[in-house]
Design a protein around this motif. Sequence first.
Motif, PDB file in Angstrom:
ATOM      1  N   TYR A  15      -8.464  -4.452   1.276  1.00  0.00           N
ATOM      2  CA  TYR A  15      -7.519  -3.346   1.374  1.00  0.00           C
ATOM      3  C   TYR A  15      -7.462  -2.728   2.773  1.00  0.00           C
ATOM      4  CZ  TYR A  15      -8.094  -3.963  -3.608  1.00  0.00           C
ATOM      5  OH  TYR A  15      -8.163  -4.522  -4.865  1.00  0.00           O
ATOM      6  N   THR A  55       0.749   6.128   5.418  1.00  0.00           N
ATOM      7  CA  THR A  55       0.865   5.431   4.140  1.00  0.00           C
ATOM      8  C   THR A  55       1.861   4.285   4.277  1.00  0.00           C
ATOM      9  OG1 THR A  55       2.591   6.972   3.415  1.00  0.00           O
ATOM     10  CG2 THR A  55       0.319   7.482   2.809  1.00  0.00           C
ATOM     11  N   SER A  71       0.852  -1.184   0.000  1.00  0.00           N
ATOM     12  CA  SER A  71       0.000   0.000   0.000  1.00  0.00           C
ATOM     13  C   SER A  71       0.890   1.237   0.000  1.00  0.00           C
ATOM     14  CB  SER A  71      -0.887  -0.010   1.248  1.00  0.00           C
ATOM     15  OG  SER A  71      -1.687   1.159   1.322  1.00  0.00           O
ATOM     16  N   SER A 116      -1.462   3.743  -4.091  1.00  0.00           N
ATOM     17  CA  SER A 116      -2.824   3.605  -3.576  1.00  0.00           C
ATOM     18  C   SER A 116      -2.863   4.006  -2.110  1.00  0.00           C
ATOM     19  CB  SER A 116      -3.310   2.156  -3.726  1.00  0.00           C
ATOM     20  OG  SER A 116      -2.497   1.269  -2.976  1.00  0.00           O
ATOM     21  N   ALA A 117      -4.045   4.369  -1.647  1.00  0.00           N
ATOM     22  CA  ALA A 117      -4.263   4.770  -0.246  1.00  0.00           C
ATOM     23  C   ALA A 117      -3.217   5.785   0.204  1.00  0.00           C
ATOM     24  CB  ALA A 117      -4.253   3.540   0.672  1.00  0.00           C
ATOM     25  N   LYS A 166      -5.665  -2.399   6.320  1.00  0.00           N
ATOM     26  CA  LYS A 166      -4.350  -2.635   6.914  1.00  0.00           C
ATOM     27  C   LYS A 166      -4.576  -3.031   8.380  1.00  0.00           C
ATOM     28  CE  LYS A 166      -2.394   1.303   5.558  1.00  0.00           C
ATOM     29  NZ  LYS A 166      -1.485   2.334   4.995  1.00  0.00           N
ATOM     30  N   PRO A 179      -7.157  -1.149  -5.719  1.00  0.00           N
ATOM     31  CA  PRO A 179      -6.836  -0.236  -4.615  1.00  0.00           C
ATOM     32  C   PRO A 179      -6.513   1.160  -5.115  1.00  0.00           C
ATOM     33  CG  PRO A 179      -5.022  -1.765  -5.004  1.00  0.00           C
ATOM     34  CD  PRO A 179      -6.172  -2.245  -5.836  1.00  0.00           C
ATOM     35  N   TYR A 215      -1.606  -4.469   2.451  1.00  0.00           N
ATOM     36  CA  TYR A 215      -3.007  -4.842   2.514  1.00  0.00           C
ATOM     37  C   TYR A 215      -3.087  -6.275   3.029  1.00  0.00           C
ATOM     38  CZ  TYR A 215      -3.787  -0.689  -0.330  1.00  0.00           C
ATOM     39  OH  TYR A 215      -3.827   0.604  -0.784  1.00  0.00           O
TER      40      TYR A 215
END
Length: 565
Positions: free
Chosen positions: A154, A145, A117, A132-133, A156, A226, A149
């Motif tokens: 998705y 961040t 991620s 992503s994210a 965490k 994601p 995943y």
Amino acid sequence: MVHTSLYLLTACVAVNVVHAVFLVRPFLNGRIPTTFGLPRHNFWPYIPIIPPVKDNKTYYGLPKHNFWPWIPVVPPEDDLTPVTPPGPTPPWPDPEGGYNYGEAMYKSILFYEAQRSGYLPDNNRITWRGNSATDDRGMFGEDLTGGWYDAGDYVKFGFPMAGATTMLLWGFLEFKEAYEGTGLLEDMYDCVKWPLDYFQKAHPTKYEFYAQVGDPYVDHSFWGRPEDMDMYRPSYRLTPERPGSDVIGETAAALAAGFVAFKPKDPVYAAELLRHAEELFDFADRYRGKYSDSIPIVEEFYTSSGYRDELTWAAAWLYRATGLRKYLVAAERNYDRGSWAQSWDEKTAGATVLLYKLTKQRRYRLEIEDIMRDWLPGGSVDYTPKGLAFRMRWGSLRYSANMATVALAAANLGVKPDLYRKWAQDQIHYMLGEGGRSYVIGFGFNPPTRPHHASSSCDPSPWPCTWSDFSKSEPNTHTLYGALVGGPDIYDNFVDDRADYIHNEVTTDYNAGFQSAVAGLKLLEMKKQAAEGKATISLSTPTLAEIRSVEKHSQPLVRLIRTSK
């Protein structure tokens, strides 16, 4: 599809629906929508709710609670069926006999790269994954961040992420020569550094830790890439008033193991890992409690059974890292005998082996033998007809893979080495093919091709990815190399069905013990070859340019081979 009328009994309103209905079950780790034909009647044991669909987000307008037993979701339909070339499948030299452990290790590392991620590095080898994210933040704007995943979703989840990291590091430290001998040393350092960096971000102050990012109920209503997510992703913080000794202790263990691994490579980075590990252990030990009591939303997914095993595990790793006796005292004070299995929730088996390694006390050796006695044939653990030690139907392979790592680590300490190594080999070989098929995606004979994993099921952007990709009968668009699926039932039955999250989902914790055990077997193979005077083959990992060339031209990827005595 079924033409039917749904009667919302509480409002006495009939709604005409011309669709098959997908039911997203948020319980039992509910990452699985189940399709079924709607019966023609006017009573419903589960109240149907069909939320509006906008940009493939099917949770808009739903109240924020966790007591919907079933939530029907009607996905949008499309007839787009793009064809994309296959991803890279690097050829490895055929082993002299058995299975190619180096290939399995390499591909398992690729699976962890597919789970990343955040902002991906320039050398990203998973070409169908992107950033992503990137807006994941803490309560006060802290940067959260990164990390992995958890599975096909998705979220965490910090507890299984930390557990997987510690297991990977344990195998890395125990069987490091296997990574060196296969040319995967730097790949493995890069693999474990990704979650270690995230754990440091998740620990902004001494008595504060972010244990999770993402609402699992919202997340599990989304099937897509994601990179396309735009739902709100809350973060969940632990404090002295809301403790979590289990997840915080496990994270301390991962960071302490990371210190041991990185100390010879990067002492400055390692020192920072150790600082976080010691502070987190103090937090976990001083303010005790289960994290699933402090964060109730996780109870249906990764609830904790207790935290004394994590405190023991963390203290033992800190004793190994520092040599400070206070950590040995803490480990022994929290130690409880007995182990159901090594898992994301249970660390006693691993802690027992580590304490025996550190102290050589006979009581720990005897406890190892008691634990393994349950797992050997004739013990309390059942076996499938083809020889898998079967602890539990949900993710059956993970438990035997984790215990294979426990057995190999114990064998390295001289605890029944021949017996434990043969048992571990039998369990891992079952997963690699002896069970009648490979359970590792992209490896061996007849591997799964339809794992319960959203991002690999999606066609390349800009093609849409929706619940129709979940329900398609074709294999996942992208090969999720190296991922170990949940596994068979107790009769060795397995169906490669994307809808079957019990047997065909993948998670970061499934692969951790598996990869570590494979590395242990690879090291034994290398030592046997050295004793027989045979050359060992060291394989360098492919460059990003080589991988992209494969995807562009669909040509075999040539690996660099170095031969040495």
